[in-house]
Design a protein around this motif. Structure first.
Motif, PDB file in Angstrom:
ATOM      1  N   ASP A 116      -8.883  -0.254   8.482  1.00  0.00           N
ATOM      2  CA  ASP A 116     -10.191  -1.133   9.013  1.00  0.00           C
ATOM      3  C   ASP A 116      -9.930  -1.235  10.438  1.00  0.00           C
ATOM      4  O   ASP A 116      -8.671  -0.794  11.046  1.00  0.00           O
ATOM      5  CB  ASP A 116     -10.375  -2.196   8.392  1.00  0.00           C
ATOM      6  CG  ASP A 116      -9.287  -3.336   8.570  1.00  0.00           C
ATOM      7  OD1 ASP A 116      -8.369  -3.157   9.532  1.00  0.00           O
ATOM      8  OD2 ASP A 116      -9.155  -4.291   7.725  1.00  0.00           O
ATOM      9  N   THR A 175      -7.599  -0.333   3.338  1.00  0.00           N
ATOM     10  CA  THR A 175      -8.614  -0.812   2.791  1.00  0.00           C
ATOM     11  C   THR A 175      -8.781  -0.182   1.527  1.00  0.00           C
ATOM     12  O   THR A 175      -7.706   0.356   1.093  1.00  0.00           O
ATOM     13  CB  THR A 175      -9.817  -0.020   3.532  1.00  0.00           C
ATOM     14  OG1 THR A 175      -9.808   1.513   3.143  1.00  0.00           O
ATOM     15  CG2 THR A 175      -9.773  -0.377   4.880  1.00  0.00           C
ATOM     16  N   GLN A 176      -9.796  -0.108   0.665  1.00  0.00           N
ATOM     17  CA  GLN A 176      -9.758   0.130  -0.757  1.00  0.00           C
ATOM     18  C   GLN A 176      -9.544   1.919  -0.727  1.00  0.00           C
ATOM     19  O   GLN A 176      -9.501   2.260  -1.842  1.00  0.00           O
ATOM     20  CB  GLN A 176     -11.078  -0.263  -1.452  1.00  0.00           C
ATOM     21  CG  GLN A 176     -12.427   0.252  -0.763  1.00  0.00           C
ATOM     22  CD  GLN A 176     -13.749  -0.547  -1.472  1.00  0.00           C
ATOM     23  OE1 GLN A 176     -13.254  -0.918  -2.497  1.00  0.00           O
ATOM     24  NE2 GLN A 176     -14.536  -0.078  -1.203  1.00  0.00           N
ATOM     25  N   ASN A 177     -10.075   2.316   0.413  1.00  0.00           N
ATOM     26  CA  ASN A 177      -9.912   3.647   0.365  1.00  0.00           C
ATOM     27  C   ASN A 177      -8.536   4.460   0.744  1.00  0.00           C
ATOM     28  O   ASN A 177      -8.617   5.714   0.768  1.00  0.00           O
ATOM     29  CB  ASN A 177     -11.207   4.502   1.293  1.00  0.00           C
ATOM     30  CG  ASN A 177     -12.489   3.953   0.961  1.00  0.00           C
ATOM     31  OD1 ASN A 177     -12.805   3.786  -0.217  1.00  0.00           O
ATOM     32  ND2 ASN A 177     -13.399   3.554   1.836  1.00  0.00           N
ATOM     33  N   THR A 178      -7.666   3.598   1.182  1.00  0.00           N
ATOM     34  CA  THR A 178      -6.456   4.064   1.824  1.00  0.00           C
ATOM     35  C   THR A 178      -5.708   5.265   0.786  1.00  0.00           C
ATOM     36  O   THR A 178      -5.326   6.291   1.207  1.00  0.00           O
ATOM     37  CB  THR A 178      -5.485   3.089   2.082  1.00  0.00           C
ATOM     38  OG1 THR A 178      -6.275   2.244   3.325  1.00  0.00           O
ATOM     39  CG2 THR A 178      -4.238   3.725   2.970  1.00  0.00           C
ATOM     40  N   SER A 192      -6.608   6.554  -2.018  1.00  0.00           N
ATOM     41  CA  SER A 192      -7.693   7.687  -2.399  1.00  0.00           C
ATOM     42  C   SER A 192      -7.815   8.912  -1.488  1.00  0.00           C
ATOM     43  O   SER A 192      -7.828   9.997  -1.719  1.00  0.00           O
ATOM     44  CB  SER A 192      -9.051   7.324  -2.937  1.00  0.00           C
ATOM     45  OG  SER A 192      -9.679   6.352  -2.069  1.00  0.00           O
ATOM     46  N   ALA A 193      -7.737   8.181  -0.110  1.00  0.00           N
ATOM     47  CA  ALA A 193      -7.741   9.447   1.159  1.00  0.00           C
ATOM     48  C   ALA A 193      -6.720  10.298   0.922  1.00  0.00           C
ATOM     49  O   ALA A 193      -6.769  11.348   1.537  1.00  0.00           O
ATOM     50  CB  ALA A 193      -7.943   8.362   2.413  1.00  0.00           C
ATOM     51  N   THR A 239       0.796  -1.137   0.007  1.00  0.00           N
ATOM     52  CA  THR A 239      -0.064  -0.155  -0.025  1.00  0.00           C
ATOM     53  C   THR A 239       1.031   1.257  -0.066  1.00  0.00           C
ATOM     54  O   THR A 239       0.576   2.321  -0.871  1.00  0.00           O
ATOM     55  CB  THR A 239      -1.087   0.081   1.031  1.00  0.00           C
ATOM     56  OG1 THR A 239      -1.649  -1.300   1.213  1.00  0.00           O
ATOM     57  CG2 THR A 239      -1.846   1.177   1.194  1.00  0.00           C
ATOM     58  N   SER A 260      -8.225   5.752   7.382  1.00  0.00           N
ATOM     59  CA  SER A 260      -8.839   5.024   6.288  1.00  0.00           C
ATOM     60  C   SER A 260      -8.446   3.595   6.547  1.00  0.00           C
ATOM     61  O   SER A 260      -9.184   2.576   5.730  1.00  0.00           O
ATOM     62  CB  SER A 260      -8.078   5.159   4.888  1.00  0.00           C
ATOM     63  OG  SER A 260      -6.929   4.601   4.912  1.00  0.00           O
TER      64      SER A 260
END
Length: 284
Positions: free
Chosen positions: A251, A257-260, A262-263, A38, A249
């Protein structure tokens, strides 16, 4: 080869943003946070989101100058198995997709000492690192790492603080190259918001002693703050707010997560908008 503040990626990037009549956005992320895969995705996405220069934190178990957010990011990275060798490998892989964005490694001397200073300088140059910020090595210890780094081809970036007076400042600047990092508040990272008026006065004072760009950090969190600081600084540094975006972002088990990614990119995009509007606001 010796590092020259008038050449290299860092100098070219400051010259480029100067031509755009704006400051540089300098973003900090911790290598390996929350995990290596990530973290590499975040690193790769930063330039497209608006980061001009990237500070990549070298995780360390005792980060004395860092506030809770960056401390937590470092611990997450270490728990996930991040090492200095893996951090250098991250930079090397980043260079396969981005040959232009400057990378500055930031952290503490202990991991470098354990790695071996001479080997570290050689490996960092080979990986594509442009500069170092080592917060616990004062100018009196320049022979330890600063001088070898400069001779090896790395910029060595110093921190100046509100307590760095005109007697101390020339010593701090003596072997500084790349840019000067002005710490806008006393204390740890992320602990308060900077006062833009006092920052402007400090930037002017530092510029009386050097021709290097002056980047300002500690406490910048929002587009508005980035714009205010960017009216007078050559660069705006944001760290704690970005690593907090990573943390928010995750969990409940602290995993990405899938938002990390993009955050992070959403926040960096807002900050980039702030620095791009900063000089325009100053002229109005």
């Amino acid at each position: 080869m010796s590092a020259d503040a008038s050449s290299g990626r860092i100098a070219r990037r400051f010259a480029a943003v100067r031509n755009e009549l704006r400051p540089a956005l300098v973003t900090f992320v911790t290598a390996g946070d929350p995990d290596l895969a990530t973290s590499e995705k975040i690193l790769a996405a930063l330039p497209g989101a608006g980061a001009d220069i990237i500070e990549l934190g070298m995780p360390f178990s005792d980060p004395m100058a860092d506030g809770p957010a960056i401390q937590a990011a470092g611990l997450r990275a270490l728990k996930a198995g991040q090492t200095l060798r893996k951090t250098l490998a991250m930079v090397r892989r980043f260079r396969e997709i981005d040959a232009d964005t400057p990378i500055v490694l930031m952290g503490y001397y202990n991991p470098i000492y354990q790695y071996g200073s001479e080997k570290f300088v050689a490996d960092a140059c080979d990986a594509g690192v442009d500069g170092l910020i080592v917060v616990d090595l004062p100018p009196e210890e320049d022979e330890e790492l600063c001088i070898p780094a400069l001779k090896g081809g790395l910029n060595f970036i110093r921190l100046a603080t509100p307590t760095t007076d005109d007697r101390r400042l020339p010593k701090v600047l003596q072997n500084t190259s790349g840019f000067v990092y002005y710490v806008s508040i006393n204390g740890i990272t992320g602990s308060a918001a900077p006062d833009s008026t006092r920052v402007a006065e400090a930037v002017d004072r530092i510029k009386a002693h050097t021709e290097l760009p002056v980047a300002v950090g500690f406490g910048v969190r929002t587009r508005e703050q980035a714009g205010a600081i960017g009216r007078t600084a050559d660069g705006v540094v944001v760290g704690s707010a970005i690593v907090q975006a990573v943390a928010a972002s995750l969990d409940e088990d602290g995993k990405a997560t899938q938002n990390t990614v993009s955050a992070v990119t959403a926040l960096v995009g807002e900050l980039a908008e702030g620095v791009r509007l900063s000089r325009q606001m100053a002229a109005e």
